[in-house]
Design a protein around this motif. Sequence first.
Motif, PDB file in Angstrom:
ATOM      1  N   ILE A  52       0.819  -1.216   0.000  1.00 55.65           N
ATOM      2  CA  ILE A  52       0.000   0.000   0.000  1.00 55.65           C
ATOM      3  C   ILE A  52       0.854   1.268   0.000  1.00 55.65           C
ATOM      4  O   ILE A  52       0.554   2.231  -0.723  1.00 55.65           O
ATOM      5  CB  ILE A  52      -1.034   0.013   1.158  1.00 55.65           C
ATOM      6  CG1 ILE A  52      -2.032   1.165   0.975  1.00 55.65           C
ATOM      7  CG2 ILE A  52      -0.352   0.081   2.506  1.00 55.65           C
ATOM      8  CD1 ILE A  52      -2.918   1.051  -0.215  1.00 55.65           C
ATOM      9  N   ALA A  53       1.926   1.305   0.761  1.00 54.23           N
ATOM     10  CA  ALA A  53       2.777   2.503   0.793  1.00 54.23           C
ATOM     11  C   ALA A  53       3.447   2.714  -0.566  1.00 54.23           C
ATOM     12  O   ALA A  53       3.535   3.844  -1.070  1.00 54.23           O
ATOM     13  CB  ALA A  53       3.822   2.388   1.900  1.00 54.23           C
ATOM     14  N   THR A  54       3.892   1.634  -1.173  1.00 56.98           N
ATOM     15  CA  THR A  54       4.494   1.713  -2.508  1.00 56.98           C
ATOM     16  C   THR A  54       3.453   2.150  -3.526  1.00 56.98           C
ATOM     17  O   THR A  54       3.722   3.000  -4.386  1.00 56.98           O
ATOM     18  CB  THR A  54       5.098   0.349  -2.888  1.00 56.98           C
ATOM     19  OG1 THR A  54       6.050  -0.027  -1.885  1.00 56.98           O
ATOM     20  CG2 THR A  54       5.765   0.391  -4.253  1.00 56.98           C
ATOM     21  N   PHE A  55       2.247   1.599  -3.435  1.00 60.27           N
ATOM     22  CA  PHE A  55       1.146   1.967  -4.331  1.00 60.27           C
ATOM     23  C   PHE A  55       0.882   3.472  -4.284  1.00 60.27           C
ATOM     24  O   PHE A  55       0.793   4.135  -5.329  1.00 60.27           O
ATOM     25  CB  PHE A  55      -0.104   1.184  -3.922  1.00 60.27           C
ATOM     26  CG  PHE A  55      -1.354   1.560  -4.664  1.00 60.27           C
ATOM     27  CD1 PHE A  55      -1.612   1.042  -5.917  1.00 60.27           C
ATOM     28  CD2 PHE A  55      -2.280   2.416  -4.098  1.00 60.27           C
ATOM     29  CE1 PHE A  55      -2.776   1.388  -6.604  1.00 60.27           C
ATOM     30  CE2 PHE A  55      -3.443   2.759  -4.768  1.00 60.27           C
ATOM     31  CZ  PHE A  55      -3.683   2.246  -6.030  1.00 60.27           C
ATOM     32  N   LEU A  56       0.773   4.021  -3.096  1.00 55.71           N
ATOM     33  CA  LEU A  56       0.488   5.449  -2.951  1.00 55.71           C
ATOM     34  C   LEU A  56       1.620   6.310  -3.511  1.00 55.71           C
ATOM     35  O   LEU A  56       1.378   7.335  -4.160  1.00 55.71           O
ATOM     36  CB  LEU A  56       0.216   5.783  -1.491  1.00 55.71           C
ATOM     37  CG  LEU A  56      -1.056   5.144  -0.918  1.00 55.71           C
ATOM     38  CD1 LEU A  56      -1.136   5.365   0.585  1.00 55.71           C
ATOM     39  CD2 LEU A  56      -2.298   5.663  -1.619  1.00 55.71           C
ATOM     40  N   ALA A  57       2.856   5.890  -3.295  1.00 55.52           N
ATOM     41  CA  ALA A  57       4.004   6.636  -3.827  1.00 55.52           C
ATOM     42  C   ALA A  57       4.031   6.589  -5.350  1.00 55.52           C
ATOM     43  O   ALA A  57       4.315   7.594  -6.011  1.00 55.52           O
ATOM     44  CB  ALA A  57       5.301   6.076  -3.254  1.00 55.52           C
ATOM     45  N   LEU A  58       3.711   5.422  -5.930  1.00 57.34           N
ATOM     46  CA  LEU A  58       3.726   5.295  -7.386  1.00 57.34           C
ATOM     47  C   LEU A  58       2.572   6.062  -8.033  1.00 57.34           C
ATOM     48  O   LEU A  58       2.716   6.585  -9.147  1.00 57.34           O
ATOM     49  CB  LEU A  58       3.704   3.823  -7.799  1.00 57.34           C
ATOM     50  CG  LEU A  58       4.971   3.041  -7.447  1.00 57.34           C
ATOM     51  CD1 LEU A  58       4.802   1.564  -7.790  1.00 57.34           C
ATOM     52  CD2 LEU A  58       6.193   3.619  -8.138  1.00 57.34           C
ATOM     53  N   LEU A  59       1.441   6.154  -7.346  1.00 57.79           N
ATOM     54  CA  LEU A  59       0.339   6.976  -7.868  1.00 57.79           C
ATOM     55  C   LEU A  59       0.801   8.416  -8.070  1.00 57.79           C
ATOM     56  O   LEU A  59       0.431   9.062  -9.056  1.00 57.79           O
ATOM     57  CB  LEU A  59      -0.845   6.964  -6.905  1.00 57.79           C
ATOM     58  CG  LEU A  59      -1.844   5.836  -7.013  1.00 57.79           C
ATOM     59  CD1 LEU A  59      -2.928   6.000  -5.954  1.00 57.79           C
ATOM     60  CD2 LEU A  59      -2.462   5.756  -8.395  1.00 57.79           C
ATOM     61  N   LYS A  60       1.618   8.899  -7.168  1.00 55.36           N
ATOM     62  CA  LYS A  60       2.133  10.269  -7.269  1.00 55.36           C
ATOM     63  C   LYS A  60       3.110  10.428  -8.428  1.00 55.36           C
ATOM     64  O   LYS A  60       3.402  11.545  -8.839  1.00 55.36           O
ATOM     65  CB  LYS A  60       2.807  10.675  -5.957  1.00 55.36           C
ATOM     66  CG  LYS A  60       1.847  10.806  -4.811  1.00 55.36           C
ATOM     67  CD  LYS A  60       2.556  11.139  -3.528  1.00 55.36           C
ATOM     68  CE  LYS A  60       1.582  11.167  -2.365  1.00 55.36           C
ATOM     69  NZ  LYS A  60       2.256  11.380  -1.086  1.00 55.36           N
ATOM     70  N   LYS A  61       3.619   9.309  -8.946  1.00 55.75           N
ATOM     71  CA  LYS A  61       4.531   9.324 -10.090  1.00 55.75           C
ATOM     72  C   LYS A  61       3.795   8.976 -11.383  1.00 55.75           C
ATOM     73  O   LYS A  61       4.407   8.539 -12.357  1.00 55.75           O
ATOM     74  CB  LYS A  61       5.679   8.331  -9.864  1.00 55.75           C
ATOM     75  CG  LYS A  61       6.617   8.736  -8.770  1.00 55.75           C
ATOM     76  CD  LYS A  61       7.435   9.929  -9.212  1.00 55.75           C
ATOM     77  CE  LYS A  61       8.536  10.233  -8.219  1.00 55.75           C
ATOM     78  NZ  LYS A  61       9.418  11.289  -8.701  1.00 55.75           N
ATOM     79  N   ASP A  62       2.475   9.148 -11.365  1.00 53.00           N
ATOM     80  CA  ASP A  62       1.630   8.915 -12.545  1.00 53.00           C
ATOM     81  C   ASP A  62       1.573   7.461 -13.009  1.00 53.00           C
ATOM     82  O   ASP A  62       1.376   7.188 -14.186  1.00 53.00           O
ATOM     83  CB  ASP A  62       2.056   9.816 -13.719  1.00 53.00           C
ATOM     84  CG  ASP A  62       1.806  11.271 -13.406  1.00 53.00           C
ATOM     85  OD1 ASP A  62       0.801  11.583 -12.735  1.00 53.00           O
ATOM     86  OD2 ASP A  62       2.626  12.118 -13.822  1.00 53.00           O
ATOM     87  N   TRP A  63       1.753   6.533 -12.076  1.00 54.24           N
ATOM     88  CA  TRP A  63       1.502   5.141 -12.403  1.00 54.24           C
ATOM     89  C   TRP A  63      -0.009   4.938 -12.409  1.00 54.24           C
ATOM     90  O   TRP A  63      -0.748   5.616 -11.706  1.00 54.24           O
ATOM     91  CB  TRP A  63       2.171   4.220 -11.390  1.00 54.24           C
ATOM     92  CG  TRP A  63       3.662   4.072 -11.615  1.00 54.24           C
ATOM     93  CD1 TRP A  63       4.568   5.079 -11.747  1.00 54.24           C
ATOM     94  CD2 TRP A  63       4.383   2.856 -11.721  1.00 54.24           C
ATOM     95  NE1 TRP A  63       5.829   4.556 -11.920  1.00 54.24           N
ATOM     96  CE2 TRP A  63       5.738   3.190 -11.909  1.00 54.24           C
ATOM     97  CE3 TRP A  63       4.035   1.510 -11.660  1.00 54.24           C
ATOM     98  CZ2 TRP A  63       6.734   2.235 -12.066  1.00 54.24           C
ATOM     99  CZ3 TRP A  63       5.016   0.567 -11.804  1.00 54.24           C
ATOM    100  CH2 TRP A  63       6.351   0.919 -11.995  1.00 54.24           C
TER     101      TRP A  63
END
Length: 68
Positions: A52-63
């Motif tokens: 979940i933490a990785t998911f949220l960080a990647l969302l911010k990188k336009d994943w």
Amino acid sequence: MAEIPTGGQMLWKLEGDDRVLHLRHNSSEPWRPYEEFPQYVLPDPLGFSKGIATFLALLKKDWTATKS
């Protein structure tokens, strides 16, 4: 977290009783568990889905989050 490319894809897959984040950089690659990308992994809060933490960080990188 290392330099992250933009525009990758994310998918939640059920593994046993847990949902686990899977990643790929583009649609021509197979889905792989997020732990196979140690350069992106962030520690998860206790009691949350794996990744979940990785998911949220990647969302911010336009994943993009893809439905399974």
